[in-house]
Design a protein around this motif. Sequence first.
Motif, PDB file in Angstrom:
ATOM      1  N   VAL A 163     -57.526  26.182  -1.692  1.00  0.00           N
ATOM      2  CA  VAL A 163     -58.172  26.880  -0.601  1.00  0.00           C
ATOM      3  C   VAL A 163     -57.135  27.844  -0.141  1.00  0.00           C
ATOM      4  N   ASN A 164     -57.401  29.021   0.025  1.00  0.00           N
ATOM      5  CA  ASN A 164     -56.528  29.914   0.573  1.00  0.00           C
ATOM      6  C   ASN A 164     -56.248  29.673   1.876  1.00  0.00           C
ATOM      7  N   ALA A 165     -55.151  29.712   2.316  1.00  0.00           N
ATOM      8  CA  ALA A 165     -54.672  29.323   3.710  1.00  0.00           C
ATOM      9  C   ALA A 165     -55.165  30.564   4.929  1.00  0.00           C
ATOM     10  N   ARG A 166     -55.789  31.453   4.335  1.00  0.00           N
ATOM     11  CA  ARG A 166     -56.209  32.638   5.247  1.00  0.00           C
ATOM     12  C   ARG A 166     -57.598  32.438   5.637  1.00  0.00           C
ATOM     13  N   LEU A 167     -58.210  31.354   5.073  1.00  0.00           N
ATOM     14  CA  LEU A 167     -59.725  31.034   5.143  1.00  0.00           C
ATOM     15  C   LEU A 167     -59.650  30.504   6.728  1.00  0.00           C
ATOM     16  N   VAL A 168     -60.785  31.201   7.410  1.00  0.00           N
ATOM     17  CA  VAL A 168     -60.886  30.738   8.925  1.00  0.00           C
ATOM     18  C   VAL A 168     -61.471  29.376   8.868  1.00  0.00           C
ATOM     19  N   PRO A 169     -61.031  28.693   9.735  1.00  0.00           N
ATOM     20  CA  PRO A 169     -61.433  27.249   9.897  1.00  0.00           C
ATOM     21  C   PRO A 169     -62.899  27.138  10.691  1.00  0.00           C
ATOM     22  N   SER A 170     -63.813  27.098  10.100  1.00  0.00           N
ATOM     23  CA  SER A 170     -65.026  27.377  10.640  1.00  0.00           C
ATOM     24  C   SER A 170     -65.974  25.894  10.265  1.00  0.00           C
ATOM     25  N   VAL A 171     -67.238  25.651  10.915  1.00  0.00           N
ATOM     26  CA  VAL A 171     -67.948  24.611  10.548  1.00  0.00           C
ATOM     27  C   VAL A 171     -68.573  25.156   9.185  1.00  0.00           C
ATOM     28  N   ALA A 172     -68.702  26.451   8.968  1.00  0.00           N
ATOM     29  CA  ALA A 172     -69.386  26.800   7.710  1.00  0.00           C
ATOM     30  C   ALA A 172     -68.340  26.661   6.612  1.00  0.00           C
ATOM     31  N   ALA A 173     -67.109  26.751   6.749  1.00  0.00           N
ATOM     32  CA  ALA A 173     -66.202  26.488   5.702  1.00  0.00           C
ATOM     33  C   ALA A 173     -66.138  24.826   5.485  1.00  0.00           C
TER      34      ALA A 173
ATOM     35  N   GLY B 145     -60.745  28.887  17.419  1.00  0.00           N
ATOM     36  CA  GLY B 145     -61.824  28.117  18.092  1.00  0.00           C
ATOM     37  C   GLY B 145     -61.530  26.615  18.128  1.00  0.00           C
ATOM     38  N   GLY B 146     -60.380  26.345  18.337  1.00  0.00           N
ATOM     39  CA  GLY B 146     -59.942  24.815  18.563  1.00  0.00           C
ATOM     40  C   GLY B 146     -59.498  24.227  17.320  1.00  0.00           C
ATOM     41  N   TYR B 147     -59.799  24.700  16.091  1.00  0.00           N
ATOM     42  CA  TYR B 147     -59.524  24.038  14.705  1.00  0.00           C
ATOM     43  C   TYR B 147     -58.405  24.778  14.184  1.00  0.00           C
ATOM     44  N   SER B 148     -57.720  24.258  13.175  1.00  0.00           N
ATOM     45  CA  SER B 148     -56.911  24.952  12.288  1.00  0.00           C
ATOM     46  C   SER B 148     -57.095  24.364  11.116  1.00  0.00           C
ATOM     47  N   LEU B 149     -57.034  25.090   9.765  1.00  0.00           N
ATOM     48  CA  LEU B 149     -57.586  24.884   8.603  1.00  0.00           C
ATOM     49  C   LEU B 149     -57.026  23.645   7.823  1.00  0.00           C
ATOM     50  N   VAL B 150     -55.595  23.193   8.213  1.00  0.00           N
ATOM     51  CA  VAL B 150     -54.885  22.036   7.971  1.00  0.00           C
ATOM     52  C   VAL B 150     -55.575  20.851   8.512  1.00  0.00           C
ATOM     53  N   GLU B 151     -55.888  20.743   9.690  1.00  0.00           N
ATOM     54  CA  GLU B 151     -56.567  19.666  10.511  1.00  0.00           C
ATOM     55  C   GLU B 151     -57.872  19.547   9.702  1.00  0.00           C
TER      56      GLU B 151
ATOM     57  N   ALA C 107     -58.827  20.071   6.689  1.00  0.00           N
ATOM     58  CA  ALA C 107     -58.502  19.624   5.418  1.00  0.00           C
ATOM     59  C   ALA C 107     -57.772  17.940   5.338  1.00  0.00           C
ATOM     60  N   ILE C 108     -57.219  17.662   6.351  1.00  0.00           N
ATOM     61  CA  ILE C 108     -56.923  16.466   6.498  1.00  0.00           C
ATOM     62  C   ILE C 108     -57.792  15.484   6.790  1.00  0.00           C
TER      63      ILE C 108
END
Length: 88
Positions: free
Chosen positions: A77-87, A29-35, A37-38
């Motif tokens: 944070v588990n790296a498999r977490l979906v990068p969403s607004v809710a997260a 959805g346009g995001y990655s978890l690392v982005e 988190a940074i």
Amino acid sequence: MPVVLFEDSLVAQLDPVTLGKPAFAIHCGGYSLVELAIGLGQPLSAIVRPHLREMTSLDYPDVRLGISSASDATLLVNARLVPSVAAV
């Protein structure tokens, strides 16, 4: 509070997408978890599979490999977490 992104044994369920990059680098959805988190502005480190360590350190210089410091308050944070607004 330091943040640690880690890959667990179930990361293989995301193959073939995660064969050549860490799970936290997958865009959804346009995001990655690392982005995301940074963007928190906290010290960030990661635990990735051995064959991805060098590439991860080159692609994400702001992310330290391993757990950088022992702290009573560390967010894992588990790296498999979906990068969403809710997260966030």
